[in-house]
Scaffold this motif. Structure first.
Motif, PDB file in Angstrom:
ATOM      1  N   MET A 121       0.851  -1.171   0.000  1.00 49.61           N
ATOM      2  CA  MET A 121       0.000   0.000   0.000  1.00 49.61           C
ATOM      3  C   MET A 121       0.902   1.241   0.000  1.00 49.61           C
ATOM      4  O   MET A 121       1.871   1.304   0.752  1.00 49.61           O
ATOM      5  N   PRO A 122       0.593   2.244  -0.824  1.00 48.65           N
ATOM      6  CA  PRO A 122       1.393   3.472  -0.838  1.00 48.65           C
ATOM      7  C   PRO A 122       1.297   4.236   0.479  1.00 48.65           C
ATOM      8  O   PRO A 122       0.263   4.208   1.148  1.00 48.65           O
ATOM      9  N   LEU A 123       2.365   4.922   0.820  1.00 50.18           N
ATOM     10  CA  LEU A 123       2.412   5.694   2.062  1.00 50.18           C
ATOM     11  C   LEU A 123       1.332   6.769   2.089  1.00 50.18           C
ATOM     12  O   LEU A 123       0.828   7.122   3.151  1.00 50.18           O
TER      13      LEU A 123
ATOM     14  N   LYS B   2       8.617  -1.372   2.298  1.00 48.70           N
ATOM     15  CA  LYS B   2       8.836  -2.599   1.531  1.00 48.70           C
ATOM     16  C   LYS B   2       9.569  -2.327   0.226  1.00 48.70           C
ATOM     17  O   LYS B   2      10.408  -3.113  -0.200  1.00 48.70           O
ATOM     18  N   LYS B   3       9.238  -1.185  -0.416  1.00 50.51           N
ATOM     19  CA  LYS B   3       9.770  -0.926  -1.746  1.00 50.51           C
ATOM     20  C   LYS B   3       9.656   0.556  -2.069  1.00 50.51           C
ATOM     21  O   LYS B   3       8.749   1.227  -1.587  1.00 50.51           O
ATOM     22  N   ILE B   4      10.572   1.052  -2.890  1.00 47.65           N
ATOM     23  CA  ILE B   4      10.512   2.421  -3.385  1.00 47.65           C
ATOM     24  C   ILE B   4      10.371   2.348  -4.900  1.00 47.65           C
ATOM     25  O   ILE B   4      11.212   1.753  -5.579  1.00 47.65           O
ATOM     26  N   ASN B   5       9.309   2.931  -5.437  1.00 52.33           N
ATOM     27  CA  ASN B   5       9.077   2.952  -6.880  1.00 52.33           C
ATOM     28  C   ASN B   5       9.571   4.269  -7.458  1.00 52.33           C
ATOM     29  O   ASN B   5       9.864   5.214  -6.734  1.00 52.33           O
TER      30      ASN B   5
ATOM     31  N   ALA C 265      16.401   7.777  -0.839  1.00 49.98           N
ATOM     32  CA  ALA C 265      17.387   7.014  -0.064  1.00 49.98           C
ATOM     33  C   ALA C 265      18.279   7.945   0.743  1.00 49.98           C
ATOM     34  O   ALA C 265      18.640   7.636   1.887  1.00 49.98           O
ATOM     35  N   ASN C 266      18.630   9.103   0.192  1.00 52.04           N
ATOM     36  CA  ASN C 266      19.445  10.078   0.931  1.00 52.04           C
ATOM     37  C   ASN C 266      18.705  10.631   2.139  1.00 52.04           C
ATOM     38  O   ASN C 266      19.327  11.034   3.114  1.00 52.04           O
ATOM     39  N   LEU C 267      17.373  10.637   2.089  1.00 50.12           N
ATOM     40  CA  LEU C 267      16.566  11.081   3.225  1.00 50.12           C
ATOM     41  C   LEU C 267      16.332   9.961   4.238  1.00 50.12           C
ATOM     42  O   LEU C 267      15.769  10.191   5.294  1.00 50.12           O
ATOM     43  N   GLY C 268      16.717   8.721   3.887  1.00 53.00           N
ATOM     44  CA  GLY C 268      16.541   7.598   4.796  1.00 53.00           C
ATOM     45  C   GLY C 268      15.431   6.651   4.409  1.00 53.00           C
ATOM     46  O   GLY C 268      15.172   5.676   5.105  1.00 53.00           O
ATOM     47  N   PHE C 269      14.756   6.913   3.301  1.00 56.69           N
ATOM     48  CA  PHE C 269      13.666   6.063   2.841  1.00 56.69           C
ATOM     49  C   PHE C 269      14.235   4.898   2.041  1.00 56.69           C
ATOM     50  O   PHE C 269      14.403   4.993   0.826  1.00 56.69           O
ATOM     51  N   VAL C 270      14.559   3.812   2.734  1.00 57.51           N
ATOM     52  CA  VAL C 270      15.091   2.609   2.093  1.00 57.51           C
ATOM     53  C   VAL C 270      14.263   1.413   2.547  1.00 57.51           C
ATOM     54  O   VAL C 270      13.605   1.459   3.590  1.00 57.51           O
TER      55      VAL C 270
ATOM     56  N   ALA D 278       5.037  10.417  -1.716  1.00 60.14           N
ATOM     57  CA  ALA D 278       4.479   9.419  -0.801  1.00 60.14           C
ATOM     58  C   ALA D 278       3.863   8.244  -1.557  1.00 60.14           C
ATOM     59  O   ALA D 278       3.864   7.124  -1.064  1.00 60.14           O
ATOM     60  N   GLN D 279       3.365   8.495  -2.758  1.00 53.72           N
ATOM     61  CA  GLN D 279       2.788   7.409  -3.552  1.00 53.72           C
ATOM     62  C   GLN D 279       3.855   6.457  -4.069  1.00 53.72           C
ATOM     63  O   GLN D 279       3.548   5.316  -4.387  1.00 53.72           O
ATOM     64  N   LYS D 280       5.090   6.877  -4.139  1.00 51.03           N
ATOM     65  CA  LYS D 280       6.176   6.021  -4.607  1.00 51.03           C
ATOM     66  C   LYS D 280       6.741   5.124  -3.508  1.00 51.03           C
ATOM     67  O   LYS D 280       7.478   4.189  -3.774  1.00 51.03           O
ATOM     68  N   ILE D 281       6.381   5.400  -2.238  1.00 44.05           N
ATOM     69  CA  ILE D 281       6.886   4.622  -1.107  1.00 44.05           C
ATOM     70  C   ILE D 281       5.836   3.572  -0.743  1.00 44.05           C
ATOM     71  O   ILE D 281       4.727   3.904  -0.342  1.00 44.05           O
ATOM     72  N   ILE D 282       6.198   2.308  -0.884  1.00 50.43           N
ATOM     73  CA  ILE D 282       5.275   1.208  -0.608  1.00 50.43           C
ATOM     74  C   ILE D 282       5.578   0.645   0.772  1.00 50.43           C
ATOM     75  O   ILE D 282       6.723   0.286   1.066  1.00 50.43           O
TER      76      ILE D 282
END
Length: 69
Positions: A1-3, A15-18, A28-33, A64-68
């Protein structure tokens, strides 16, 4: 589900970054991995404020829609 679809006050694991490579690198530089723990602090007009790695970050609804989670 998207963030962008989760409720405030919720905690999740990423789970995943689209998206394109440059968008994934920026996040990823902001910590979203993948595997990082994230909690949604608030949502205002579609924009999301999240707590990640002891800091708060505001991101747009499009990001936020790209962060699963």
């Amino acid at each position: 589900m998207p963030l962008s679809m989760v409720d405030s006050g919720s905690q999740f694991l990423i789970k995943k970054i689209n998206g394109k490579e440059e968008v994934r690198r920026f996040l990823a530089n902001l910590g979203f991995v993948a595997g990082a723990e994230i909690s949604v602090v608030s949502k205002i007009c579609g924009n999301v404020i999240v707590q990640i790695k002891d800091s708060r970050v505001a991101i747009s609804r499009e990001m936020a829609q790209k962060i699963i989670v």
